[in-house]
Design an enzyme around this catalytic site. Structure first.
Site, short mmCIF file in Angstrom:
data_model
loop_
_atom_site.label_atom_id
_atom_site.label_comp_id
_atom_site.label_asym_id
_atom_site.label_seq_id
_atom_site.Cartn_x
_atom_site.Cartn_y
_atom_site.Cartn_z
N TYR A 185 -3.68 3.20 7.61
CA TYR A 185 -4.91 2.41 7.70
C TYR A 185 -5.84 3.02 8.74
CZ TYR A 185 -2.16 -0.93 4.96
OH TYR A 185 -1.39 -1.52 4.00
N SER A 208 0.79 -1.24 0.00
CA SER A 208 0.00 0.00 0.00
C SER A 208 0.82 1.28 0.00
CB SER A 208 -0.96 0.01 1.19
OG SER A 208 -2.01 -0.89 0.99
#
Length: 306
Positions: free
Chosen positions: A234, A59
């Site tokens: 996140y 990510s």
């Protein structure tokens, strides 16, 4: 260096509190005890651990793909397809797409990143991937490669991401077909780097691009850093911002980039990029040792950017 060495050694012990990602089979083979850190300024660098070990960006690449797409289409056009609002949901959440029939909340979650993958410049999958790899190569000053084993492992375990992509397509937010968007996204997640590459990527943000051949408008870099600060870790991004206070982006491979706009860490001064690799991750997907290192580092060297 004694203080910094102590922080590294303390954080290295925290690997025992995490587990490597297993939902992507190729990531499950990583050494859970691995932990490496690189800090780089415009003048010098400091490295702890095995700095040559290769791993995939996962990510972390999302922030760079978003910048490439923004640079190509312009901010106003990109905002038609993906927002810049944080969520408290997990990175692969599908709930808000269904319940609101809305565009993805930000490009740091999978829904936003898959949308961005479809918006990258190029007519083919190869061209879209190349637009990001070329950008990264200009930043770190060397060629990057896709780890095909990790890519295929992710592709064959991509049912959830494929479901996300079909909802995006049904709602009109994909600019390519589902399989192309998905394959572009997963190939970009599978770009292979080492911890020193991560630090140079972070330095790019710390200097607002002045240290690199990779050109990007100041506004695009500003938005990217704001997204890292609010959405980069996140659904632990709020706590990270509150208690560590640095723009950062993580990946489930255990990679983290963190940005110090102007600080002093031992003999490093000014803009500093931090790269971390620690594949033992916590429940939300962040490197346990990496978070421990950045928590202590920020406190000891007063790095809070607020």
């Amino acid at each position: 260096m004694k203080k910094l060495q102590g922080i590294y050694e303390y954080a290295a012990q925290m690997t025992a509190k995490g587990k490597v990602a297993t939902y992507i089979p190729a990531l499950a083979t990583a050494d859970p005890n691995a932990f490496a850190v690189s800090l780089v300024s415009m003048e010098d660098k400091i490295v702890f651990g095995e700095c040559t070990q290769l791993f995939t960006l996962q990510s972390v690449v999302k922030v760079f793909s978003f910048m490439v797409a923004m640079n190509h289409h312009g901010i106003k056009e990109i905002m038609r397809y993906v927002d810049v609002e944080p969520t408290g949901d997990s990175f692969d959440s599908i709930v808000r797409l269904e319940s609101h029939n809305n565009k993805p909340f930000n490009p740091m979650i999978n829904a936003g990143a898959i949308t961005v993958a479809s918006l990258l410049p190029g007519e083919t999958m190869h061209e879209k991937v190349k637009s990001v790899t070329l950008f990264l190569e200009k930043i770190i000053g060397k060629k990057v490669h896709i780890d095909n084993e990790v890519y295929l492992s992710e592709y064959h375990a991509a049912d959830y991401n494929r479901a996300i992509a079909y909802i995006l397509q049904a709602n009109g937010f994909l600019k390519s077909d589902v399989e192309e968007a998905l394959q572009v996204y997963l190939q970009l997640c599978s770009i292979s780097v080492n911890v020193e590459d991560l630090a140079v990527m972070a330095l790019y943000f710390a200097t607002n691009g002045k240290n690199s051949a990779a050109t990007c408008s100041k506004e695009v870099i500003h938005i990217a850093k704001a997204l890292m600060f609010t959405c980069g870790m996140y659904n632990a991004s709020g706590k990270f911002a509150a208690f560590i206070g640095l723009p950062a982006k993580s990946g489930v491979s255990g990679a983290i980039i963190a940005v110090v706009k102007n600080g002093t860490i031992e003999h490093l001064q000014g803009p500093i990029g931090i790269g971390i690799y620690g594949p033992a991750i916590d429940q939300v997907g962040n490197s346990v040792a990496g978070i421990a290192f950045l928590t202590q580092l920020s406190k000891e060297f007063d790095l809070f950017c607020l």
